[in-house]
Design a protein around this motif. Structure first.
Motif, mmCIF file in Angstrom:
data_model
loop_
_atom_site.group_PDB
_atom_site.id
_atom_site.type_symbol
_atom_site.label_atom_id
_atom_site.label_comp_id
_atom_site.label_asym_id
_atom_site.label_seq_id
_atom_site.Cartn_x
_atom_site.Cartn_y
_atom_site.Cartn_z
ATOM 1 N N PRO A 192 0.820 -1.233 0.000
ATOM 2 C CA PRO A 192 0.000 0.000 0.000
ATOM 3 C C PRO A 192 0.849 1.276 0.000
ATOM 4 O O PRO A 192 0.562 2.213 -0.744
ATOM 5 N N GLU A 193 1.892 1.304 0.810
ATOM 6 C CA GLU A 193 2.769 2.478 0.856
ATOM 7 C C GLU A 193 3.513 2.653 -0.475
ATOM 8 O O GLU A 193 3.668 3.763 -0.982
ATOM 9 N N HIS A 194 3.949 1.542 -1.040
ATOM 10 C CA HIS A 194 4.646 1.590 -2.332
ATOM 11 C C HIS A 194 3.726 2.149 -3.416
ATOM 12 O O HIS A 194 4.131 3.031 -4.186
ATOM 13 N N PHE A 195 2.504 1.669 -3.482
ATOM 14 C CA PHE A 195 1.557 2.165 -4.480
ATOM 15 C C PHE A 195 1.270 3.657 -4.276
ATOM 16 O O PHE A 195 1.147 4.414 -5.228
ATOM 17 N N ARG A 196 1.183 4.089 -3.023
ATOM 18 C CA ARG A 196 0.958 5.502 -2.738
ATOM 19 C C ARG A 196 2.143 6.338 -3.235
ATOM 20 O O ARG A 196 1.970 7.392 -3.845
ATOM 21 N N GLN A 197 3.366 5.850 -2.998
ATOM 22 C CA GLN A 197 4.554 6.571 -3.454
ATOM 23 C C GLN A 197 4.608 6.624 -4.983
ATOM 24 O O GLN A 197 4.959 7.655 -5.556
ATOM 25 N N CYS A 198 4.280 5.515 -5.642
ATOM 26 C CA CYS A 198 4.268 5.500 -7.120
ATOM 27 C C CYS A 198 3.224 6.474 -7.658
ATOM 28 O O CYS A 198 3.480 7.197 -8.627
#
Length: 186
Positions: free
Chosen positions: A147-153
C-alpha cells in the motif's frame, strides 16, 4: 527505489527505466561521455520532500558489458571487472558525478522501436511502468509494504512526467537518442 539509471541533462535529473538488458546503463554512459553528470546506475533512490521528488546520488560508476564500453570509445581491457563471476566492467565517473540531491525532472521508460521519439504516458501507463520498475519489488508484498509503495508511485506520477522513449535497441542510434533527450530537457 527505482531499478533505473539517472543522469543530469542540462542541469535537470532524468531517470531511465526499463527491463534488464534494455540499455539503461548504456544510455547513462553515452550521456556521461557527452558531458552530462551521472546521478546513479542500476538503482535510483527517490525522496519526497513537500511537493518535490528528489533523486539521491549513488556510487560514481556504471556497470557495463564490453560491447557497451567499446561503443562509447573506451577499451574494455582498461576497466576492472565488477566481480570474477560477472562479465560487466566498472566504468568510473567520479570526475563527472553529481553528488547533491536534486529535483527529478522526468522519467523515461525505454522501449524498442524503429524510430526515436518520445511519448508522454497517460497516468495508468505511467503507474504500471513505475511500479514494475521498482527495485526488488518482489519483496514488497512479503514486507507488507505494497500500500505504501503504491501511494509513493502514485505520488511520483502525479508530480513528475513519465515518457516512453522509443528507440532502436542498437549502438548506432545512441547519438540520436541522446540528442532527442538533450533537446527535450532544456
Amino acid at each position: 527505489v527505482l531499478h533505473a539509471s539517472a543522469v543530469m541533462i542540462n542541469n535537470r535529473a532524468a531517470v531511465f527505466l526499463g527491463a534488464k538488458g534494455y540499455g539503461k546503463s548504456t544510455l547513462a554512459a553515452h550521456l556521461q561521455v557527452r558531458g552530462h553528470r551521472l546521478r546513479s546506475d542500476d538503482i535510483v533512490p527517490v525522496n519526497f520532500v513537500e511537493d518535490r521528488v528528489l533523486t539521491v546520488p549513488s556510487y560514481p560508476r556504471i556497470k557495463l558489458f564490453e560491447d557497451s564500453i567499446t561503443a562509447i570509445g573506451v577499451n574494455p581491457a582498461n576497466l576492472p571487472l565488477i566481480h570474477r563471476f560477472v562479465e560487466k566492467r566498472s566504468f568510473q565517473c567520479a570526475e563527472n558525478f553529481s553528488t547533491e540531491p536534486v529535483c527529478l525532472h522526468g522519467v523515461f521508460v525505454l522501449a524498442e522501436n524503429d524510430e526515436v521519439f518520445l511519448k508522454k504516458l497517460n497516468p495508468v501507463e505511467a503507474f504500471i511502468e513505475v511500479t514494475k520498475n521498482t527495485y526488488l519489488n518482489s519483496y514488497l508484498e512479503e514486507l507488507n509494504c505494497l500500500p505504501e509503495h503504491f501511494r509513493q508511485c502514485q505520488n511520483l506520477i502525479q508530480t513528475i512526467p513519465v515518457y516512453k522513449l522509443n528507440r532502436p535497441h542498437n549502438f548506432e542510434a545512441m547519438d540520436k537518442v541522446c540528442s532527442t533527450l538533450e533537446d527535450h530537457i532544456h
